[in-house]
Design an enzyme around this catalytic site. Structure first.
Site, PDB file in Angstrom:
ATOM      1  N   SER A 189       0.815  -1.217   0.000  1.00  0.00           N
ATOM      2  CA  SER A 189       0.000   0.000   0.000  1.00  0.00           C
ATOM      3  C   SER A 189       0.845   1.261   0.000  1.00  0.00           C
ATOM      4  CB  SER A 189      -0.960  -0.027   1.184  1.00  0.00           C
ATOM      5  OG  SER A 189      -1.542  -1.287   1.339  1.00  0.00           O
TER       6      SER A 189
ATOM      7  N   HIS B 281      -2.960  -1.777  -4.539  1.00  0.00           N
ATOM      8  CA  HIS B 281      -4.430  -1.805  -4.551  1.00  0.00           C
ATOM      9  C   HIS B 281      -4.951  -0.382  -4.435  1.00  0.00           C
ATOM     10  CE1 HIS B 281      -5.032  -1.129  -0.147  1.00  0.00           C
ATOM     11  NE2 HIS B 281      -3.786  -1.560  -0.122  1.00  0.00           N
TER      12      HIS B 281
END
Lengths: 73, 310
Positions: free
Chosen positions: B183, B206
């Site tokens: 992330s 993501h």
């Protein structure tokens, strides 16, 4: 505040409703800092409030260390 | 398959100050002044015999200087000091561990932002990390920074703050992704001058999601898009990934169970151009020492992202 993490939010924030530690601002070892008191005159460092960047590199002042200070009367 | 190898910056080793050709638009590396002439704030130790505190003078001898933390000439100096201490006090002075010219910073767990997270989370406190980075940038004895990452992500703004700080340092920085660099750990990993990933480490790409602290109205989509753009822009500016490739990985369906996105493992991250090389501790330290030696010779300077059209 956006949390961009692979851990789901409910896992991260679990325990948020519990009692939060009381923090005090003290001067210990010549540096201003926030500690979580664990006893009279002793506490665990939460963070430093110093403007001298060299203080942040001192090993004994890392957050989590236990430090003692002279309580002001 | 090399078509995605769209690098917005040249490989560091090719920078040569003698080549005066500026057609690539990237300014030539300005050779640094030798340290003795520029010391307004450096510690006053050049007079100390034993030359442990001597600044790295105009005789750097390539990588071997970096590999010997504590500086050259230290062996003779230590012996002198020990003998002195023995004569005066009758006691041996225990030798100090040599001061390292490389500092290491580990970015672990959750990157804590504006809220203190509950106890069960291991966190990286950015309010401590950032003054540390200032100290490392300022301290003339510290020549390089090794960033070790094993993080599950965290607060976007704190993560980007750390990434921007590392990116804007003038000293050589090398990052090593171990375990995970997920992330918001992705921008931090690519913010250093050179990045490594361990063979088994993973990086999850993501999209940003709502965490319940942002209210859900139709404009929320644009807000999320803007936030996401920040992160994407940083990653594409500091790695060999294109915007299209990054978005394609971010929105891929079918890989992650609870989410859309992609998991990149070790060599995959290098193949898509995100990370520079697969490697471990020795590789990253060797690279850091190499960059430090190049910097001493004036052949390397940190490139800023200004060439990226923000």
């Amino acid at each position: 505040m956006l949390l961009y993490s692979i851990i789901p939010a409910e896992e991260v924030f679990r325990g948020m409703e519990g009692p939060s530690p009381s923090l005090v601002d003290v001067v210990a070892a010549g540096v201003q800092m926030q500690v979580e008191p664990t006893g009279a005159g002793r506490g665990k460092i939460v963070r430093l409030l110093s403007t001298d960047p060299a203080d942040y590199l001192r090993a004994e002042l890392q957050p989590g260390n236990v430090i003692g200070w002279v309580p002001t009367p | 398959m090399k078509e995605f190898r769209h690098r917005t910056r040249p490989a560091r080793q090719d920078v040569d100050p003698d080549v005066g050709d500026d057609s690539d638009g990237i300014p030539d590396c300005i050779p640094e002044e030798p340290p003795e002439t520029e010391a307004p704030g450096s510690p006053s130790e050049p007079g100390v015999p034993g030359c442990e505190g001597e600044p790295q003078g105009p005789e750097p001898s390539g990588p071997e200087v970096g590999e010997n933390p504590g500086g050259h000439g230290e062996g003779g100096g230590e012996h002198e000091k020990t003998l002195d201490a023995l004569k005066q006090t009758g006691q041996m002075k225990t030798p100090d561990a040599p001061e390292s010219n490389i500092h290491v910073m580990s970015i672990i767990g959750q990157i804590e932002g504006h809220m203190v997270l509950p106890q069960q989370n291991k966190t990286t406190k950015y309010e401590h990390v950032i003054p540390q980075l200032v100290a490392i940038e300022q301290n003339p004895k510290i020549e390089g920074l090794l960033l070790i990452l094993n993080t599950v992500g965290g607060d976007v703004e704190a993560g980007l703050a750390i990434a921007e700080m590392v990116e804007s340092m003038s000293k050589p920085t090398v990052s090593l992704v171990l375990g995970g660099g997920h992330s918001i750990g992705v921008p931090i990993a690519v913010s250093s001058a050179y990045s490594y990933i361990a063979y088994t480490a993973t990086m999850t790409i993501h999209p940003l999601r709502l965490t319940g602290l942002v209210i859900g109205v139709p404009q929320t989509y644009e807000y999320l898009d803007k936030m996401q753009d920040r992160v994407i822009r940083f990653i594409t500016c500091h790695s060999g990934m294109t915007d299209e490739k990054l978005r394609e990985l971010m929105f891929r369906i079918g890989e992650l169970m609870r989410d859309v996105g992609t998991v990149l493992i070790g060599p995959d991250a290098v193949k898509v151009g995100l990370i520079d090389e697969v490697g471990g501790l020795s590789d990253s330290l060797a690279k850091l020492n190499e960059l430090i030696a190049l910097k001493r010779e004036g052949k390397w300077c940190a490139e800023r992202a200004k060439r990226c059209e923000y």
